[in-house]
Design an enzyme around this catalytic site. Structure first.
Site, PDB file in Angstrom:
ATOM      1  N   ASP A  24      -6.386  -0.105 -13.403  1.00 40.92           N
ATOM      2  CA  ASP A  24      -5.122   0.346 -12.832  1.00 40.92           C
ATOM      3  C   ASP A  24      -4.347   1.114 -13.896  1.00 40.92           C
ATOM      4  O   ASP A  24      -4.119   0.605 -14.993  1.00 40.92           O
ATOM      5  CB  ASP A  24      -4.315  -0.865 -12.348  1.00 40.92           C
ATOM      6  CG  ASP A  24      -3.174  -0.446 -11.435  1.00 40.92           C
ATOM      7  OD1 ASP A  24      -3.178   0.704 -10.951  1.00 40.92           O
ATOM      8  OD2 ASP A  24      -2.267  -1.268 -11.198  1.00 40.92           O
TER       9      ASP A  24
ATOM     10  N   TYR B  39      -0.985   3.893 -14.899  1.00 42.14           N
ATOM     11  CA  TYR B  39       0.489   3.802 -14.914  1.00 42.14           C
ATOM     12  C   TYR B  39       0.966   5.232 -15.083  1.00 42.14           C
ATOM     13  O   TYR B  39       1.660   5.566 -16.020  1.00 42.14           O
ATOM     14  CB  TYR B  39       0.860   2.919 -16.117  1.00 42.14           C
ATOM     15  CG  TYR B  39       2.282   2.441 -16.227  1.00 42.14           C
ATOM     16  CD1 TYR B  39       2.877   1.690 -15.222  1.00 42.14           C
ATOM     17  CD2 TYR B  39       3.029   2.705 -17.382  1.00 42.14           C
ATOM     18  CE1 TYR B  39       4.171   1.219 -15.360  1.00 42.14           C
ATOM     19  CE2 TYR B  39       4.325   2.241 -17.529  1.00 42.14           C
ATOM     20  CZ  TYR B  39       4.888   1.487 -16.516  1.00 42.14           C
ATOM     21  OH  TYR B  39       6.171   1.002 -16.659  1.00 42.14           O
TER      22      TYR B  39
ATOM     23  N   HIS C  17       8.026   6.478 -12.252  1.00 45.55           N
ATOM     24  CA  HIS C  17       7.894   5.014 -12.184  1.00 45.55           C
ATOM     25  C   HIS C  17       8.045   4.402 -13.574  1.00 45.55           C
ATOM     26  O   HIS C  17       8.796   3.441 -13.769  1.00 45.55           O
ATOM     27  CB  HIS C  17       6.543   4.638 -11.579  1.00 45.55           C
ATOM     28  CG  HIS C  17       6.253   3.165 -11.611  1.00 45.55           C
ATOM     29  ND1 HIS C  17       6.957   2.247 -10.857  1.00 45.55           N
ATOM     30  CD2 HIS C  17       5.352   2.440 -12.327  1.00 45.55           C
ATOM     31  CE1 HIS C  17       6.493   1.027 -11.100  1.00 45.55           C
ATOM     32  NE2 HIS C  17       5.518   1.113 -11.997  1.00 45.55           N
TER      33      HIS C  17
ATOM     34  N   GLU D 175       3.165  -2.063  -4.685  1.00 48.19           N
ATOM     35  CA  GLU D 175       3.053  -0.847  -5.487  1.00 48.19           C
ATOM     36  C   GLU D 175       2.265   0.175  -4.676  1.00 48.19           C
ATOM     37  O   GLU D 175       1.119  -0.074  -4.299  1.00 48.19           O
ATOM     38  CB  GLU D 175       2.387  -1.137  -6.844  1.00 48.19           C
ATOM     39  CG  GLU D 175       3.317  -1.944  -7.748  1.00 48.19           C
ATOM     40  CD  GLU D 175       2.874  -2.044  -9.194  1.00 48.19           C
ATOM     41  OE1 GLU D 175       1.672  -1.863  -9.464  1.00 48.19           O
ATOM     42  OE2 GLU D 175       3.742  -2.310 -10.052  1.00 48.19           O
TER      43      GLU D 175
ATOM     44  N   GLU E 179       0.073   3.088  -4.335  1.00 50.64           N
ATOM     45  CA  GLU E 179      -0.862   3.764  -5.232  1.00 50.64           C
ATOM     46  C   GLU E 179      -1.966   4.440  -4.420  1.00 50.64           C
ATOM     47  O   GLU E 179      -2.162   4.157  -3.237  1.00 50.64           O
ATOM     48  CB  GLU E 179      -1.518   2.766  -6.202  1.00 50.64           C
ATOM     49  CG  GLU E 179      -0.506   1.938  -6.984  1.00 50.64           C
ATOM     50  CD  GLU E 179      -1.091   1.205  -8.185  1.00 50.64           C
ATOM     51  OE1 GLU E 179      -2.213   1.565  -8.609  1.00 50.64           O
ATOM     52  OE2 GLU E 179      -0.423   0.286  -8.685  1.00 50.64           O
TER      53      GLU E 179
ATOM     54  N   ASP F 217      -0.999  -2.411  -4.735  1.00 46.29           N
ATOM     55  CA  ASP F 217      -1.212  -3.335  -5.846  1.00 46.29           C
ATOM     56  C   ASP F 217      -0.068  -4.352  -5.842  1.00 46.29           C
ATOM     57  O   ASP F 217       0.880  -4.251  -6.608  1.00 46.29           O
ATOM     58  CB  ASP F 217      -1.256  -2.532  -7.154  1.00 46.29           C
ATOM     59  CG  ASP F 217      -1.596  -3.403  -8.347  1.00 46.29           C
ATOM     60  OD1 ASP F 217      -2.281  -4.422  -8.169  1.00 46.29           O
ATOM     61  OD2 ASP F 217      -1.161  -3.060  -9.466  1.00 46.29           O
TER      62      ASP F 217
ATOM     63  N   ARG G 194       6.795 -10.024  -9.537  1.00 50.31           N
ATOM     64  CA  ARG G 194       7.574  -9.558 -10.696  1.00 50.31           C
ATOM     65  C   ARG G 194       8.012 -10.681 -11.617  1.00 50.31           C
ATOM     66  O   ARG G 194       8.078 -10.495 -12.836  1.00 50.31           O
ATOM     67  CB  ARG G 194       8.795  -8.766 -10.225  1.00 50.31           C
ATOM     68  CG  ARG G 194       8.484  -7.538  -9.396  1.00 50.31           C
ATOM     69  CD  ARG G 194       7.662  -6.524 -10.159  1.00 50.31           C
ATOM     70  NE  ARG G 194       7.327  -5.366  -9.329  1.00 50.31           N
ATOM     71  CZ  ARG G 194       6.387  -4.496  -9.642  1.00 50.31           C
ATOM     72  NH1 ARG G 194       5.657  -4.661 -10.743  1.00 50.31           N
ATOM     73  NH2 ARG G 194       6.130  -3.480  -8.846  1.00 50.31           N
TER      74      ARG G 194
ATOM     75  N   GLN H 200       5.005 -11.733 -13.584  1.00 49.90           N
ATOM     76  CA  GLN H 200       4.658 -10.619 -14.475  1.00 49.90           C
ATOM     77  C   GLN H 200       5.592 -10.557 -15.696  1.00 49.90           C
ATOM     78  O   GLN H 200       5.144 -10.401 -16.831  1.00 49.90           O
ATOM     79  CB  GLN H 200       4.742  -9.313 -13.687  1.00 49.90           C
ATOM     80  CG  GLN H 200       4.358  -8.064 -14.475  1.00 49.90           C
ATOM     81  CD  GLN H 200       4.581  -6.771 -13.684  1.00 49.90           C
ATOM     82  OE1 GLN H 200       4.970  -6.796 -12.518  1.00 49.90           O
ATOM     83  NE2 GLN H 200       4.326  -5.648 -14.321  1.00 49.90           N
TER      84      GLN H 200
ATOM     85  N   LYS I  52      -0.518  -9.955 -11.001  1.00 48.97           N
ATOM     86  CA  LYS I  52      -1.138  -8.795 -10.354  1.00 48.97           C
ATOM     87  C   LYS I  52      -2.458  -9.125  -9.673  1.00 48.97           C
ATOM     88  O   LYS I  52      -2.848  -8.435  -8.727  1.00 48.97           O
ATOM     89  CB  LYS I  52      -1.435  -7.724 -11.423  1.00 48.97           C
ATOM     90  CG  LYS I  52      -0.212  -7.151 -12.089  1.00 48.97           C
ATOM     91  CD  LYS I  52       0.375  -6.065 -11.237  1.00 48.97           C
ATOM     92  CE  LYS I  52       1.451  -5.312 -11.993  1.00 48.97           C
ATOM     93  NZ  LYS I  52       1.947  -4.203 -11.196  1.00 48.97           N
TER      94      LYS I  52
ATOM     95  N   THR J  27      -5.110  -7.220  -4.112  1.00 51.91           N
ATOM     96  CA  THR J  27      -4.904  -5.770  -4.102  1.00 51.91           C
ATOM     97  C   THR J  27      -5.510  -5.270  -2.790  1.00 51.91           C
ATOM     98  O   THR J  27      -6.676  -5.544  -2.518  1.00 51.91           O
ATOM     99  CB  THR J  27      -5.620  -5.096  -5.289  1.00 51.91           C
ATOM    100  OG1 THR J  27      -5.174  -5.703  -6.507  1.00 51.91           O
ATOM    101  CG2 THR J  27      -5.328  -3.600  -5.340  1.00 51.91           C
TER     102      THR J  27
ATOM    103  N   GLU K 288      11.976  -0.803  -7.850  1.00 57.40           N
ATOM    104  CA  GLU K 288      12.764   0.411  -8.055  1.00 57.40           C
ATOM    105  C   GLU K 288      13.679   0.703  -6.870  1.00 57.40           C
ATOM    106  O   GLU K 288      14.831   1.105  -7.049  1.00 57.40           O
ATOM    107  CB  GLU K 288      11.821   1.612  -8.251  1.00 57.40           C
ATOM    108  CG  GLU K 288      10.952   1.536  -9.488  1.00 57.40           C
ATOM    109  CD  GLU K 288       9.778   2.485  -9.398  1.00 57.40           C
ATOM    110  OE1 GLU K 288       8.717   2.071  -8.890  1.00 57.40           O
ATOM    111  OE2 GLU K 288       9.923   3.649  -9.815  1.00 57.40           O
TER     112      GLU K 288
HETATM  113 CA    CA Z   1      -0.201  -1.161 -10.376  1.00 54.46          CA
END
Ligand code: CA
Length: 456
Positions: free
Chosen positions: A136, A138, A143, A209, A211, A243, A247, A250, A263, A267, A404
Site C-alpha cells: 500500500d 501513500y 492526503h 480509504e 484507493e 483500505d 484510526r 493506528q 489496517k 481490505t 480528512e
Molecule cells: Ca491505505
C-alpha cells in the site's frame, strides 16, 4: 506499449444500458461462481451479463487467441495474468469479436448462449486472483499533506522524503475481501489523549480509504528491477480498493514501524479488473513533479511511465437504518439490521455521496511505484496488488477518508435525514465507485462495497 482500444462505434448483441459501466469497450475480467455452485471460474463482464471464459474455451470459442491450453480452467486469473500483454491483447480481440453485434457464433445459438452468457445477478463474484503480496502506497500529496497537518502541524505536513520517493508499506493479503463482504469492527489497543495507559476494545474511529489498486501481471526476477518506462507493461489492470482503517488503533501502534493491526483486519476490492486497454482513451499526462525525481523515477519523454488515467471516483455512505420513534420526531441511530420495512418501525436511510475525487490527482504514478518497489531488486509476482494510497483531491469534498472529510471528527458530516457521522457506525455501508466518461463512452469499475458489523 501495445494496447487494443475497441472502436466506440462497435456494439454488442448483448444489450448494454447507456448508464452501464460495462460496454463492449470495457470487457473487464473477474472470477465468479455460478448458481449451480460449480468451481469459481474466470469471466468477462458485458452489460448485465458475464461471459464464462471456461465454457468459451472448452467450446473452442477462444481458439483464435492461441492461448495456452486450459488457461481458464483455473479458479483464478493468475495464470492468464502471467502470460503478459501480447496474450492479453489477443484474448481481448477474440472476446470483443465474439460479443460483437455482427458476430453470429453466440448471437444466433441460443443453447450456446445459455451455457456461456450468464445474467450477473445469477452469479457470485470472488476475488479475481490469488493475491500473494499486497503493498500500500501513500501517493496522494493532498492526503499526505492533510494527515501531516493534523498530526504535525502545517509547517511539517510533508515528511522530508515524501517528494523524493513513493512512500509505501507491506500490507497483508490474507484479509483482502471481495466487494459485498461484511466488515467486522476490529478490536485493538488505543491510547486516549491525556490517558495514562491504553485500553483494549472495539475501534471507535473506524474509517475508509478511497484507493485504486494495480494488479501485477508478469513479475520480475529477484534482483532485476523494472524501469519506470516499461513498468506499465507489467500491470494487468486496476480495481477499486477500500483500505479500511481503525484510526485509534493506528495512532497508538504506528511508531516506529508504521501501520499494523489498524489496517490489516480487512481490505475490500471491487470484482472487475479493468484493463489498461479499456482505460487507454482516458490516459492523461501525470502531474508535474517538483523537485524532479531521481533518474530511476523519471520517465523518458513520451514513455508510458509519464501518463496516468482520468478516472472520476466517488464514495457513498448509507447510514445504518434508524429508528423512527413517531412521524416527524427525531430519529435515533440504531446500529443493527433494519427490521422488516413493511412494519414501519425502522427506515433505511438513503445513501449520500460524501466524496468525489479522481485517480489523476495522484502525485506518484503506478509506473513510479513499480520502479521504486523493484529498484532494490525486490520481485513482484503475478497477482500482487499495489494500492495507490488514499486518493484525495484539492477541495474538501474530494478528500478520500473520513479522517480528512470530518477533519479528525471536528466537523461531522451532515447526511440527509438529520444523520451525522464522524466515523463509521455499525450498520453503515460504504460504496466506492469509479467511472470514466468521454463523448458518450463510459468505462467503469462497478462498485466496491462493505457494511460494518459489530465487534464480537
Ligand atoms: Ca491505505
Amino acid at each position: 506499449m501495445e494496447t487494443l482500444v475497441i472502436d466506440r462505434a462497435r456494439r454488442s448483441f448483448v444489450e448494454v444500458a447507456p448508464s452501464s459501466h460495462f460496454p463492449l469497450q470495457n470487457l473487464p475480467y473477474g472470477v465468479f461462481r455460478r448458481a449451480d455452485h460449480s468451481d469459481p471460474r474466470p469471466g468477462v463482464r458485458i452489460g448485465d451479463f458475464v461471459l464464462d471464459l471456461r465454457v468459451a474455451e472448452e467450446r473452442g470459442l477462444l481458439a483464435d487467441a492461441s492461448l495456452s491450453r486450459g488457461i481458464f480452467a483455473s479458479s483464478s486469473l493468475n495464470a492468464f495474468m502471467a502470460l503478459g500483454r501480447q496474450n492479453w491483447v489477443a484474448a481481448r480481440r477474440v472476446i470483443a469479436d465474439l460479443l460483437d453485434a455482427r458476430t453470429a457464433t453466440l448471437r444466433d445459438d441460443s443453447s450456446l448462449r445459455a451455457a456461456a452468457l450468464l445474467p450477473v445477478d445469477r452469479v457470485t463474484m470472488c476475488l479475481p486472483c490469488e493475491i500473494g503480496d499486497y503493498t500500500d502506497f501513500y501517493s496522494s500529496r493532498e492526503h499526505a499533506t492533510n494527515v501531516g497537518m493534523m498530526f504535525r502541524g502545517k509547517e511539517n505536513a510533508l515528511m522530508p522524503n515524501w517528494l523524493w520517493l513513493p512512500v509505501g508499506y507491506h500490507g497483508r493479503s490474507s484479509s483482502i475481501v471481495i466487494s459485498g463482504t461484511p466488515i467486522k469492527r476490529p478490536k485493538g489497543q488505543s491510547m486516549a489523549d491525556g490517558a495514562e495507559r491504553p485500553v483494549f476494545g472495539p475501534s471507535r474511529t473506524l474509517d475508509i480509504e478511497l484507493e485504486v489498486g494495480a494488479l501485477i501481471g508478469p513479475g520480475n526476477s529477484l534482483g532485476a528491477p523494472l524501469s519506470v518506462d516499461r513498468a506499465m507493461e507489467h500491470v494487468f489492470g486496476l480495481v477499486l480498493v477500500n483500505d479500511w482503517s481503525a484510526r485509534d488503533i493506528q495512532k497508538w501502534e504506528y511508531v516506529p514501524l508504521g501501520p499494523f493491526l489498524g489496517k490489516n483486519f480487512a481490505t475490500t476490492v471491487s470484482p472487475w479488473v479493468v484493463t489498461l486497454d479499456a482505460l487507454e482513451p482516458f490516459r492523461c499526462p501525470a502531474p508535474q513533479q517538483e523537485p524532479a525525481p531521481l533518474e530511476y523515477l523519471r520517465p523518458a519523454a513520451g514513455s508510458d511511465g509519464g501518463f496516468t488515467y482520468d478516472i472520476p471516483l466517488a464514495v457513498t455512505l448509507a447510514p445504518a437504518a434508524t429508528t423512527q420513534v413517531s412521524p416527524g420526531s427525531k430519529s435515533m441511530d440504531r446500529p443493527a439490521e433494519p427490521l422488516n420495512a413493511a412494519s414501519g418501525t425502522f427506515v433505511e436511510n438513503s445513501a449520500a455521496t460524501i466524496c468525489r475525487s479522481n485517480f489523476k490527482y495522484l502525485y506518484w504514478t503506478i509506473a513510479q511505484q513499480i520502479a521504486h518497489h523493484t529498484c532494490n531488486g525486490c520481485n513482484l509476482r503475478p497477482g500482487d496488488l499495489l494500492a495507490s494510497g488514499t486518493i484525495s483531491g484539492p477541495s474538501p469534498d474530494s478528500f478520500g477518508s473520513l479522517l480528512e472529510l470530518t477533519w479528525r471528527g471536528e466537523r461531522p458530516l451532515r447526511l440527509p435525514g438529520g444523520v451525522e457521522r464522524k466515523f463509521l457506525q455499525d450498520g453503515d455501508t460504504i460504496t466506492l465507485t469509479g467511472c470514466c466518461e468521454t463523448a458518450g463512452l463510459r468505462v467503469g469499475f462497478g462498485e466496491c462495497s462493505g457494511t460494518i458489523r459489530p465487534a464480537n
